[in-house]
Motif scaffolding. Structure first.
Motif, PDB file in Angstrom:
ATOM      1  N   ALA A  27       0.850  -1.205   0.000  1.00  0.00           N
ATOM      2  CA  ALA A  27       0.000   0.000   0.000  1.00  0.00           C
ATOM      3  C   ALA A  27       0.879   1.246   0.000  1.00  0.00           C
ATOM      4  CB  ALA A  27      -0.898  -0.006   1.234  1.00  0.00           C
ATOM      5  N   VAL A  28       0.382   2.297  -0.657  1.00  0.00           N
ATOM      6  CA  VAL A  28       1.078   3.589  -0.606  1.00  0.00           C
ATOM      7  C   VAL A  28       0.035   4.639  -0.236  1.00  0.00           C
ATOM      8  CG1 VAL A  28       0.847   3.931  -3.117  1.00  0.00           C
ATOM      9  CG2 VAL A  28       2.561   5.220  -1.872  1.00  0.00           C
ATOM     10  N   SER A  29       0.347   5.464   0.779  1.00  0.00           N
ATOM     11  CA  SER A  29      -0.652   6.449   1.198  1.00  0.00           C
ATOM     12  C   SER A  29      -0.161   7.859   0.922  1.00  0.00           C
ATOM     13  CB  SER A  29      -1.002   6.271   2.673  1.00  0.00           C
ATOM     14  OG  SER A  29       0.146   6.327   3.463  1.00  0.00           O
ATOM     15  N   GLY A  30      -1.022   8.625   0.251  1.00  0.00           N
ATOM     16  CA  GLY A  30      -0.740  10.029  -0.026  1.00  0.00           C
ATOM     17  C   GLY A  30       0.547  10.264  -0.792  1.00  0.00           C
ATOM     18  N   GLY A  31       0.942   9.295  -1.624  1.00  0.00           N
ATOM     19  CA  GLY A  31       2.153   9.468  -2.433  1.00  0.00           C
ATOM     20  C   GLY A  31       3.451   9.331  -1.658  1.00  0.00           C
ATOM     21  N   ASN A  32       3.398   8.761  -0.438  1.00  0.00           N
ATOM     22  CA  ASN A  32       4.620   8.620   0.363  1.00  0.00           C
ATOM     23  C   ASN A  32       5.380   7.363  -0.066  1.00  0.00           C
ATOM     24  OD1 ASN A  32       6.629   8.320   2.333  1.00  0.00           O
ATOM     25  ND2 ASN A  32       5.348   9.201   3.937  1.00  0.00           N
ATOM     26  N   ILE A  33       6.274   7.543  -1.058  1.00  0.00           N
ATOM     27  CA  ILE A  33       6.997   6.416  -1.662  1.00  0.00           C
ATOM     28  C   ILE A  33       7.970   5.800  -0.660  1.00  0.00           C
ATOM     29  CG2 ILE A  33       8.630   5.808  -3.497  1.00  0.00           C
ATOM     30  CD1 ILE A  33       7.331   8.204  -5.091  1.00  0.00           C
ATOM     31  N   ALA A  34       8.671   6.645   0.090  1.00  0.00           N
ATOM     32  CA  ALA A  34       9.669   6.154   1.048  1.00  0.00           C
ATOM     33  C   ALA A  34       9.015   5.229   2.074  1.00  0.00           C
ATOM     34  CB  ALA A  34      10.360   7.331   1.742  1.00  0.00           C
ATOM     35  N   GLN A  35       7.882   5.666   2.624  1.00  0.00           N
ATOM     36  CA  GLN A  35       7.186   4.852   3.631  1.00  0.00           C
ATOM     37  C   GLN A  35       6.699   3.536   3.032  1.00  0.00           C
ATOM     38  OE1 GLN A  35       6.749   5.643   7.081  1.00  0.00           O
ATOM     39  NE2 GLN A  35       6.309   3.436   6.975  1.00  0.00           N
ATOM     40  N   ALA A  36       6.175   3.595   1.803  1.00  0.00           N
ATOM     41  CA  ALA A  36       5.680   2.375   1.143  1.00  0.00           C
ATOM     42  C   ALA A  36       6.810   1.364   0.958  1.00  0.00           C
ATOM     43  CB  ALA A  36       5.051   2.734  -0.205  1.00  0.00           C
ATOM     44  N   LEU A  37       7.994   1.846   0.578  1.00  0.00           N
ATOM     45  CA  LEU A  37       9.127   0.934   0.383  1.00  0.00           C
ATOM     46  C   LEU A  37       9.591   0.340   1.714  1.00  0.00           C
ATOM     47  CD1 LEU A  37      11.131   2.869  -2.336  1.00  0.00           C
ATOM     48  CD2 LEU A  37      10.043   0.632  -2.597  1.00  0.00           C
ATOM     49  N   GLU A  38       9.606   1.155   2.768  1.00  0.00           N
ATOM     50  CA  GLU A  38       9.990   0.641   4.082  1.00  0.00           C
ATOM     51  C   GLU A  38       9.024  -0.460   4.516  1.00  0.00           C
ATOM     52  OE1 GLU A  38      10.437   3.946   6.808  1.00  0.00           O
ATOM     53  OE2 GLU A  38      11.984   4.873   5.556  1.00  0.00           O
ATOM     54  N   ASP A  39       7.723  -0.216   4.305  1.00  0.00           N
ATOM     55  CA  ASP A  39       6.709  -1.229   4.643  1.00  0.00           C
ATOM     56  C   ASP A  39       6.915  -2.507   3.829  1.00  0.00           C
ATOM     57  OD1 ASP A  39       5.636   0.673   6.310  1.00  0.00           O
ATOM     58  OD2 ASP A  39       3.930   1.156   5.006  1.00  0.00           O
ATOM     59  N   TYR A  40       7.188  -2.329   2.536  1.00  0.00           N
ATOM     60  CA  TYR A  40       7.358  -3.484   1.647  1.00  0.00           C
ATOM     61  C   TYR A  40       8.518  -4.366   2.113  1.00  0.00           C
ATOM     62  CZ  TYR A  40       8.978  -6.211  -2.297  1.00  0.00           C
ATOM     63  OH  TYR A  40       9.422  -7.241  -3.064  1.00  0.00           O
ATOM     64  N   PHE A  41       9.667  -3.746   2.390  1.00  0.00           N
ATOM     65  CA  PHE A  41      10.831  -4.550   2.789  1.00  0.00           C
ATOM     66  C   PHE A  41      10.616  -5.206   4.150  1.00  0.00           C
ATOM     67  CE2 PHE A  41      13.080  -2.348  -0.624  1.00  0.00           C
ATOM     68  CZ  PHE A  41      13.797  -3.408  -1.154  1.00  0.00           C
ATOM     69  N   GLU A  42       9.910  -4.520   5.024  1.00  0.00           N
ATOM     70  CA  GLU A  42       9.615  -5.079   6.351  1.00  0.00           C
ATOM     71  C   GLU A  42       8.715  -6.302   6.222  1.00  0.00           C
ATOM     72  OE1 GLU A  42      10.383  -5.549   9.970  1.00  0.00           O
ATOM     73  OE2 GLU A  42      11.015  -3.566   9.264  1.00  0.00           O
ATOM     74  N   GLN A  43       7.647  -6.190   5.389  1.00  0.00           N
ATOM     75  CA  GLN A  43       6.651  -7.265   5.290  1.00  0.00           C
ATOM     76  C   GLN A  43       7.120  -8.405   4.382  1.00  0.00           C
ATOM     77  OE1 GLN A  43       3.451  -4.875   3.834  1.00  0.00           O
ATOM     78  NE2 GLN A  43       3.361  -3.698   5.730  1.00  0.00           N
ATOM     79  N   SER A  44       7.650  -8.043   3.202  1.00  0.00           N
ATOM     80  CA  SER A  44       7.924  -9.076   2.194  1.00  0.00           C
ATOM     81  C   SER A  44       9.305  -9.695   2.338  1.00  0.00           C
ATOM     82  CB  SER A  44       7.802  -8.488   0.784  1.00  0.00           C
ATOM     83  OG  SER A  44       6.556  -7.880   0.627  1.00  0.00           O
ATOM     84  N   GLU A  45      10.281  -8.876   2.709  1.00  0.00           N
ATOM     85  CA  GLU A  45      11.659  -9.367   2.721  1.00  0.00           C
ATOM     86  C   GLU A  45      12.190  -9.529   4.145  1.00  0.00           C
ATOM     87  OE1 GLU A  45      13.465  -9.398  -0.489  1.00  0.00           O
ATOM     88  OE2 GLU A  45      11.583  -8.899  -1.483  1.00  0.00           O
ATOM     89  N   GLN A  46      11.399  -9.068   5.132  1.00  0.00           N
ATOM     90  CA  GLN A  46      11.872  -9.049   6.523  1.00  0.00           C
ATOM     91  C   GLN A  46      13.239  -8.368   6.653  1.00  0.00           C
ATOM     92  OE1 GLN A  46      10.144 -12.305   5.698  1.00  0.00           O
ATOM     93  NE2 GLN A  46       8.517 -10.976   6.410  1.00  0.00           N
ATOM     94  N   LEU A  47      13.422  -7.298   5.894  1.00  0.00           N
ATOM     95  CA  LEU A  47      14.663  -6.522   5.967  1.00  0.00           C
ATOM     96  C   LEU A  47      14.335  -5.147   6.529  1.00  0.00           C
ATOM     97  CD1 LEU A  47      16.603  -6.983   2.587  1.00  0.00           C
ATOM     98  CD2 LEU A  47      17.237  -7.859   4.824  1.00  0.00           C
ATOM     99  N   GLY A  48      14.970  -4.781   7.638  1.00  0.00           N
ATOM    100  CA  GLY A  48      14.823  -3.415   8.133  1.00  0.00           C
ATOM    101  C   GLY A  48      15.395  -2.458   7.096  1.00  0.00           C
ATOM    102  N   SER A  49      14.616  -1.490   6.657  1.00  0.00           N
ATOM    103  CA  SER A  49      15.058  -0.560   5.605  1.00  0.00           C
ATOM    104  C   SER A  49      14.561   0.841   5.922  1.00  0.00           C
ATOM    105  CB  SER A  49      14.502  -0.973   4.236  1.00  0.00           C
ATOM    106  OG  SER A  49      14.851  -2.303   3.927  1.00  0.00           O
ATOM    107  N   ARG A  50      15.384   1.827   5.587  1.00  0.00           N
ATOM    108  CA  ARG A  50      14.959   3.217   5.687  1.00  0.00           C
ATOM    109  C   ARG A  50      15.240   3.887   4.345  1.00  0.00           C
ATOM    110  NH1 ARG A  50      15.309   5.824  10.707  1.00  0.00           N
ATOM    111  NH2 ARG A  50      14.108   7.451   9.651  1.00  0.00           N
ATOM    112  N   PHE A  51      14.303   4.733   3.898  1.00  0.00           N
ATOM    113  CA  PHE A  51      14.456   5.455   2.624  1.00  0.00           C
ATOM    114  C   PHE A  51      14.249   6.945   2.853  1.00  0.00           C
ATOM    115  CE2 PHE A  51      13.620   1.205   1.146  1.00  0.00           C
ATOM    116  CZ  PHE A  51      14.280   1.095  -0.073  1.00  0.00           C
ATOM    117  N   TRP A  52      15.087   7.747   2.217  1.00  0.00           N
ATOM    118  CA  TRP A  52      14.914   9.205   2.185  1.00  0.00           C
ATOM    119  C   TRP A  52      14.963   9.624   0.718  1.00  0.00           C
ATOM    120  CZ3 TRP A  52      17.849   6.494   5.624  1.00  0.00           C
ATOM    121  CH2 TRP A  52      17.569   6.666   6.993  1.00  0.00           C
ATOM    122  N   LEU A  53      13.940  10.326   0.251  1.00  0.00           N
ATOM    123  CA  LEU A  53      13.840  10.700  -1.168  1.00  0.00           C
ATOM    124  C   LEU A  53      13.667  12.213  -1.285  1.00  0.00           C
ATOM    125  CD1 LEU A  53      11.386   7.837  -2.202  1.00  0.00           C
ATOM    126  CD2 LEU A  53      13.868   7.878  -2.553  1.00  0.00           C
TER     127      LEU A  53
END
Length: 284
Positions: free
Chosen positions: A129-155
């Motif tokens: 899911a992506v909310s309000g165009g927040n790409i960084a948050q969506a990618l962090e969620d994706y890696f946490e849920q799908s890959e179980q990798l802690g990730s942080r993004f700044w765009l």
């Protein structure tokens, strides 16, 4: 500064930790996209962030192939898409209601679709899911849920340049430095848009992490490149079938004009060229 320094993907890691990172800087590669379309500022900036995110993820392409990030939304901005290949060649596009005024445009909550297409082997697709165009948050969620990798993004994007930074915590690595993830993440969060868009990557890394033992790897180049070609367009036309194209030729004064929506390159097919797309018809 040569554009090569400004269109690049810089990998780094921290000694004695399980943390790796990347900085992506896009200058002419981004401007090549926006000069072909008169996108409203809101969309141009968001597309820059998406391109930076795609460049960061391209480091995961360890094989010839393509990675695509799509943000699909209901509302007056319906699609943002950026794609790259293993050579760091990027292109991007947006679809939106061109009749809506710039002030009315907004990013509704939607889906981000990550597609990896190797030249050989299985296609992979992940959705988050992506909310309000927040790409960084969506990618962090994706890696946490799908890959179980802690990730942080700044765009970041200012309408002329785009940049992104990613930190990832690699799995199954023993480390004595228990608070490294929080500490390094906090340092990364102090990055300012004007700095990351204006400084070379190694200067930026030094500014952020000079107290850490950061290791910097050789950078790779990023560039704008569109994969369209007359052959590819011909293959797409072939799917429509001869009768359909025959009708189009009659309606359009004997010529079919196709414009690539990514790079605005125009391709024209006249009747002999359309006939050449269907060699099997000559056998009859």
């Amino acid at each position: 500064m040569s554009h090569n320094q400004r269109d690049m993907l810089q990998r780094f890691s921290f000694d004695n930790t399980d943390i790796r990172g990347e900085i992506a800087l896009l200058d002419s590669a981004y401007r090549e996209v926006i000069k072909r379309h008169s996108y409203p500022q809101l969309i141009a900036r968001e597309l820059g962030e998406l391109m930076a995110a795609t460049a960061l993820l391209s480091a995961n392409l360890k094989f010839p192939g393509r990675l695509t990030l799509q943000v699909r939304m209901p509302g007056n901005v319906s699609l943002l898409q950026a794609e790259t290949n293993d050579k760091g060649q990027l292109r991007a596009i947006a679809r939106y209601d061109e009749l809506a005024g710039d002030e009315q445009l907004s990013f509704a909550d939607g889906q981000m679709v990550i597609t990896i297409e190797p030249e050989q082997g299985q296609r992979y697709q992940g959705i988050t899911a992506v909310s309000g165009g927040n790409i960084a948050q969506a990618l962090e969620d994706y890696f946490e849920q799908s890959e179980q990798l802690g990730s942080r993004f700044w765009l970041f994007c200012n309408g002329q340049q785009a940049a992104g930074m990613m930190l990832q915590k690699m799995p199954a690595m023993a480390t004595d430095d228990a608070d490294a993830w929080d500490r390094i993440g906090h340092l990364a969060s102090t990055a300012r848009e004007d700095e990351i868009l204006g400084l070379p990557a190694d200067d930026m890394l030094h500014r952020l992490f000079h107290e850490e033992q950061a290791r910097i790897y050789p950078a790779s180049e990023l560039s704008f490149f569109c994969t369209c070609s007359k052959d590819r367009i011909a293959n797409a036309l072939h799917q429509l079938g001869y009768e359909e194209l025959d009708t189009m030729l009659q309606e359009q004064a004997g010529k079919i004009d196709i414009t690539c929506e990514f790079c605005q390159q125009n391709y024209t097919f006249d009747r002999p060229q359309v006939d050449a797309i269907f060699p099997e018809r000559k056998l009859h």
